[in-house]
Design an enzyme around this catalytic site. Structure first.
Site, PDB file in Angstrom:
ATOM      1  CB  SER B 138      46.627  36.821 -40.040  1.00 50.97           C
ATOM      2  OG  SER B 138      47.705  35.960 -40.349  1.00 50.97           O
ATOM      3  CE1 TYR B 151      46.069  38.486 -45.248  1.00 52.81           C
ATOM      4  CE2 TYR B 151      47.825  37.481 -43.945  1.00 52.81           C
ATOM      5  CZ  TYR B 151      46.505  37.536 -44.322  1.00 52.81           C
ATOM      6  OH  TYR B 151      45.605  36.653 -43.789  1.00 52.81           O
TER       7      TYR B 151
HETATM    8  N1  LIG Z   1      44.200  30.645 -45.057  1.00 56.63           N
HETATM    9  C1  LIG Z   1      45.129  31.074 -44.207  1.00 56.63           C
HETATM   10  O1  LIG Z   1      46.217  30.497 -44.108  1.00 56.63           O
HETATM   11  C2  LIG Z   1      44.808  32.239 -43.298  1.00 56.63           C
HETATM   12  C3  LIG Z   1      45.695  32.509 -42.244  1.00 56.63           C
HETATM   13  C4  LIG Z   1      45.430  33.569 -41.400  1.00 56.63           C
HETATM   14  C5  LIG Z   1      44.319  34.348 -41.608  1.00 56.63           C
HETATM   15  N2  LIG Z   1      43.472  34.082 -42.638  1.00 56.63           N
HETATM   16  C6  LIG Z   1      42.313  34.948 -42.798  1.00 56.63           C
HETATM   17  O2  LIG Z   1      41.129  34.157 -42.745  1.00 56.63           O
HETATM   18  C7  LIG Z   1      40.094  34.849 -43.409  1.00 56.63           C
HETATM   19  C8  LIG Z   1      39.341  33.869 -44.279  1.00 56.63           C
HETATM   20  O3  LIG Z   1      40.144  33.428 -45.354  1.00 56.63           O
HETATM   21  P1  LIG Z   1      40.187  31.914 -45.875  1.00 56.63           P
HETATM   22  O4  LIG Z   1      41.486  31.374 -45.514  1.00 56.63           O
HETATM   23  O5  LIG Z   1      38.955  31.214 -45.450  1.00 56.63           O
HETATM   24  O6  LIG Z   1      40.243  32.122 -47.456  1.00 56.63           O
HETATM   25  P2  LIG Z   1      39.125  32.116 -48.580  1.00 56.63           P
HETATM   26  O7  LIG Z   1      38.316  30.882 -48.518  1.00 56.63           O
HETATM   27  O8  LIG Z   1      39.853  32.445 -49.839  1.00 56.63           O
HETATM   28  O9  LIG Z   1      38.168  33.323 -48.170  1.00 56.63           O
HETATM   29  C9  LIG Z   1      38.430  34.646 -48.411  1.00 56.63           C
HETATM   30  C10 LIG Z   1      37.113  35.299 -48.767  1.00 56.63           C
HETATM   31  O10 LIG Z   1      37.297  36.696 -48.788  1.00 56.63           O
HETATM   32  C11 LIG Z   1      36.358  37.217 -49.662  1.00 56.63           C
HETATM   33  N3  LIG Z   1      36.754  38.516 -50.190  1.00 56.63           N
HETATM   34  C12 LIG Z   1      37.930  38.863 -50.721  1.00 56.63           C
HETATM   35  N4  LIG Z   1      37.903  40.142 -51.090  1.00 56.63           N
HETATM   36  C13 LIG Z   1      36.669  40.614 -50.783  1.00 56.63           C
HETATM   37  C14 LIG Z   1      36.010  41.844 -50.940  1.00 56.63           C
HETATM   38  N5  LIG Z   1      36.635  42.896 -51.480  1.00 56.63           N
HETATM   39  N6  LIG Z   1      34.750  41.957 -50.497  1.00 56.63           N
HETATM   40  C15 LIG Z   1      34.106  40.910 -49.963  1.00 56.63           C
HETATM   41  N7  LIG Z   1      34.669  39.715 -49.816  1.00 56.63           N
HETATM   42  C16 LIG Z   1      35.928  39.575 -50.222  1.00 56.63           C
HETATM   43  C17 LIG Z   1      36.217  36.219 -50.793  1.00 56.63           C
HETATM   44  O11 LIG Z   1      34.861  36.270 -51.144  1.00 56.63           O
HETATM   45  P3  LIG Z   1      34.185  35.828 -52.537  1.00 56.63           P
HETATM   46  O12 LIG Z   1      34.372  34.348 -52.619  1.00 56.63           O
HETATM   47  O13 LIG Z   1      32.761  36.186 -52.341  1.00 56.63           O
HETATM   48  O14 LIG Z   1      34.864  36.566 -53.630  1.00 56.63           O
HETATM   49  C18 LIG Z   1      36.617  34.895 -50.138  1.00 56.63           C
HETATM   50  O15 LIG Z   1      35.508  34.034 -49.976  1.00 56.63           O
HETATM   51  C19 LIG Z   1      40.741  36.010 -44.147  1.00 56.63           C
HETATM   52  O16 LIG Z   1      40.544  37.172 -43.415  1.00 56.63           O
HETATM   53  C20 LIG Z   1      42.207  35.643 -44.122  1.00 56.63           C
HETATM   54  O17 LIG Z   1      43.026  36.792 -44.193  1.00 56.63           O
HETATM   55  C21 LIG Z   1      43.690  33.027 -43.472  1.00 56.63           C
END
Ligand SMILES: NC(=O)c1ccc[n+]([C@@H]2O[C@H](COP(=O)([O-])OP(=O)(O)OC[C@H]3O[C@@H](n4cnc5c(N)ncnc54)[C@H](OP(=O)(O)O)[C@@H]3O)[C@@H](O)[C@H]2O)c1
Ligand SMILES: Cc1cc2nc3c(=O)[nH]c(=O)nc-3n(C[C@H](O)[C@H](O)[C@H](O)COP(=O)(O)OP(=O)(O)OC[C@H]3O[C@@H](n4cnc5c(N)ncnc54)[C@H](O)[C@@H]3O)c2cc1C
Lengths: 438, 246
Positions: B138, B151
């Site tokens: 990120s 984070y």
């Molecule tokens: N959204 C933003 O603004 C943003 C910005 C920068 C980086 N990111 C990064 O992008 C990545 C994807 O996130 P997203 O934005 O697409 O959000 P998201 O749709 O909420 O996805 C996060 C996923 O992480 C999984 N997860 C959480 N804890 C876990 C665990 N202990 N074991 C296995 N799976 C786990 C969840 O899986 P389940 O559904 O199976 O529980 C969820 O589907 C993450 O690494 C996040 O840090 C996001």
């Protein structure tokens, strides 16, 4: 966290706060939470309705766009089940290469599956295929306190009928299953010809509509005198060759909303004149891609912004066959004489295929759609005169496009509204519903 | 035809990537925590035309399950062309300040589990002598900010780990891509007040990730405008940075 949501006409100016459900399993809790906090809510698809029918009475909507998963697809039979927030464009992207097209499509591919059902949308093939609801096999409806109910012609059929064209009031559709239409090519064989007046349009339509899958007309509603009623008649059929390709033309964008409308009577007149002259005087066959044929306006993202901050209104009515010719003449003469000109005017003969929906808009007759920049003049002068013509002719207005019709006109034209009210989900209500039934 | 492993396959960003790879005719091995959602994700990709979709439910912090997960993945795909690591959580910064437990938990999900998974995957990829490890870190990992430094620190660990791993695996013909998204409209950011003009859709992020995999980008800021923004932010002197309250 999303930006304030508006209807496509940006009028009335009632920005909505969106609450997104990302998974079907969260939908019911999301609806409950907004209902408890704000008194009512409404599902919101992609905001391609023009007036206030997609605005919640509480101004807090439950957004369904993130429910965009396909659930199952049978490419032998052309049966697709998908979550309600999937857009028609997303469906076409997957179905076209496999030889399937939407059985019915409105003039934008950015409508969602849920929105297409809730307005029981129609397209250029209404005369040959009816409405979207005619090709709907079943759907699942989440109702407050009742959970998910599967609805089809054979199961929960009262809710099935009330939800098709049900304006999002009978529950939140979480998924739906539709029957697609087989195609051999993604291209459209079309024939385009100019007509000089309404008589010619009706003659062309009577003679040719039933030979073609699609038929529609554009009309120059600013032309006066000898030119009054001139326009362009367009028919089309799916081609038998040319490949099964997803059209992916680069999209233009209107990046911000100008303070004032860029559309006025002078610019509309110039455009209409120019467009008319571009069209062939005699029937001319052309093969075109499906995007320019069905979705010319989708080429320009956010085109609604050109109407400025005040927004615009679309006036869409349908007049039963028996009164259609006379009423169209009157409607166009009132419009041509009005202060504000319509930039776009679309004329379409609808067929007699009955929809399963209770509040479906089309009826056997002729539909006319006009777009006007928003001014107080519309509601005070122009629309009351048009409404009087529609009322006298036994016609009706399209709720998906409406921000002005009177409660009396709505209730007369859609007598089944009480059945929908009786089945309305207690957690759901819209600005439109309150206005016309409240 | 690509063979793709996704850890955190239910993530909105991962799903958007998978749909684009589906259009290229990919096969998938999907790993996620929530089995019900995983089945829905798999059905979506199957209906959209994925060649093959296999799934496995696993909590990423269940370190003892990692080796068996990788073994079944290799059994199914035989070779992994791309592994996308996408799971993550956004911890509540305030509760991380009250006690250590949520901060440690956030580290376990966002940093330690990724380090453990990448260690296993690195050896698999090294044996293959080909492939790309695409890891979602990120922009928050570039600088420690008062509003989310727990984070951010976990993501910083991931970014630094990937940088080292990239240099190690480069010699083996394996590429490591660090993905640094800005604000994205996903379940993770639901309910947060973010500057609307800076929020991207998962599809926008995915387009750049998919292209970045092809191009073998090392550090992928996405959307692209974050690269100059982060260049400036990385270069703000410490004494000034601590006063800015970014
Ligand atoms: N959204 C933003 O603004 C943003 C910005 C920068 C980086 N990111 C990064 O992008 C990545 C994807 O996130 P997203 O934005 O697409 O959000 P998201 O749709 O909420 O996805 C996060 C996923 O992480 C999984 N997860 C959480 N804890 C876990 C665990 N202990 N074991 C296995 N799976 C786990 C969840 O899986 P389940 O559904 O199976 O529980 C969820 O589907 C993450 O690494 C996040 O840090 C996001
Ligand atoms: C350029 C353009 C051309 C158009 N051409 C046509 C046309 O040719 N024919 C035609 O019929 N229409 C046409 N329309 C109108 C458009 O097709 C409809 O308004 C359609 O319903 C918009 O879908 P949406 O997903 O944006 O829904 P929204 O506008 O967001 O919502 C429409 C209604 O659907 C309800 N709704 C949305 N999702 C759900 C759900 N999951 N469950 C229950 N209810 C739900 C809402 O509550 C609301 O009442 C056109 C619109 C545009 C912008």
């Amino acid at each position: 966290m999303s930006q304030p949501l508006r209807s496509w006409g940006r009028y009335p100016n009632l920005p909505q706060t969106g609450h997104t459900a990302h998974w079907r399993s969260e939908l019911s809790a999301q609806v409950d939470a907004v209902f408890k906090a704000h008194g009512s809510t409404l599902p919101f698809g992609n905001g391609r309705s023009y007036g206030d029918s997609c605005l919640a009475l509480s101004d807090h909507v439950v957004e369904t766009r993130a429910l965009d998963r396909f659930i199952s697809a049978d490419w032998e039979k052309g049966v697709l089940r998908a979550e309600a927030g999937v857009t028609l464009a997303e469906i076409l992207r997957v179905s076209i290469p496999r030889g399937w097209f939407l059985s019915v499509t409105p003039g934008t591919q950015f409508a969602t599956l849920g929105g297409a059902i809730a307005n029981d949308v129609h397209g250029k093939n209404h005369h040959s295929r009816g409405t979207f609801g005619n090709h709907l096999r079943c759907f699942s409806l989440m109702r407050h306190g009742e959970g998910a109910l599967t609805c089809s012609p054979g199961e929960n059929n009262a809710l099935f009928a009330a939800t098709i064209g049900g304006l999002g009031l009978t529950g939140v559709i979480d998924w739906a299953e539709i029957q697609l239409m087989p195609i051999r090519s993604s291209r459209i064989d079309s024939i385009v010809t100019r007509f000089a007046d309404l008589d010619e349009f009706f003659a062309l339509s009577r003679e040719l509509d039933h030979h073609h899958e699609y038929a529609v007309a554009w009309i120059d509603c600013l032309a006066k005198g000898t030119y009054a009623g001139r326009g362009v008649y367009i028919v089309g059929d799916h081609a038998s060759d040319g490949g099964l390709n997803v059209d992916d033309r680069a999209k233009l964008d209107v990046p911000f909303t100008p303070r004032l409308s860029l559309i006025n009577k002078a610019s509309s007149r110039a455009f209409n004149e120019f467009y008319w002259r571009l069209q062939p005087a005699t029937p001319t066959p052309r093969q075109v891609g499906y995007e320019p044929f069905f979705y010319p306006l989708d080429r320009i993202l956010n085109w609604n912004r050109i109407y400025g901050r005040a927004g615009f209104q679309q006036y869409q009515c349908v007049i039963p066959d028996i009164a259609a010719e006379a009423a169209m003449r009157e409607l166009l003469s009132v419009t041509a004489g009005a202060k504000s000109g319509s930039f776009l005017a679309v004329l379409k003969r609808c067929g007699a295929i009955a929809s399963p929906g209770l509040l479906s808009f089309p009826l056997a007759g002729t539909s006319l759609a006009l777009d006007f920049p928003q001014t107080a003049h519309l509601e005070h002068e122009l629309f009351p005169r048009l409404d009087a013509i529609v009322r006298a002719a036994g016609g009706r207005l399209y709720p998906a496009k409406d921000a002005h019709m009177t409660g009396a006109d709505f209730r007369n034209a859609y007598p089944a509204w009480e059945k929908v009210e009786a089945l309305r989900d207690p957690a759901l209500n819209s600005r439109f519903w309150k206005r016309v039934t409240g | 035809m690509k063979r793709i492993l996704i850890i955190g396959a239910n993530s909105a960003i991962a799903t958007a990537c998978a749909r684009q790879w589906t259009a290229q005719g990919a096969s998938f091995f999907l790993v996620a925590r929530n089995a019900e959602k995983l089945a829905q994700t798999a059905a979506d990709l199957t209906a959209r035309g994925a060649k093959a979709v296999d799934v496995l439910a696993m909590d990423a912090t269940d370190f003892t399950a990692h080796a068996a997960m990788l073994a079944s993945c290799v059994r199914v795909l035989s070779q992994i062309d791309v592994a996308l690591i996408a799971h993550g959580t956004l911890p509540d910064q305030k509760s991380c300040e009250q006690s250590a437990a949520p901060a440690v938990e956030a580290f376990a999900v966002n940093a330690t589990s990724t380090v453990a998974l990448l260690t296993l995957l690195a050896n698999q990829f090294e044996r293959q002598g080909a492939g790309t490890l695409a890891v979602i870190s990120s922009v928050a990992g570039d600088r420690g900010r008062p509003s989310n430094y727990v984070y951010g620190a976990a993501k910083a660990a991931v970014s630094t780990f990937c940088e080292g791993l990239r240099a190690r695996l480069f010699k083996a013909g394996v590429h490591v891509m660090t993905i640094k998204p800005g604000f994205v409209d996903t379940p993770m950011t639901k309910g947060l007040k973010l500057p609307a003009a800076l929020v991207a859709t998962p599809e926008q992020i995915a387009r750049r990730i998919v292209a970045g995999v092809e191009r073998k980008t090392a550090n992928l800021y996405t959307p692209a405008f974050w690269a100059p923004i982060m260049l400036i932010i990385r270069n703000i002197p410490g004494p000034l940075f601590k006063r800015l309250n970014l």
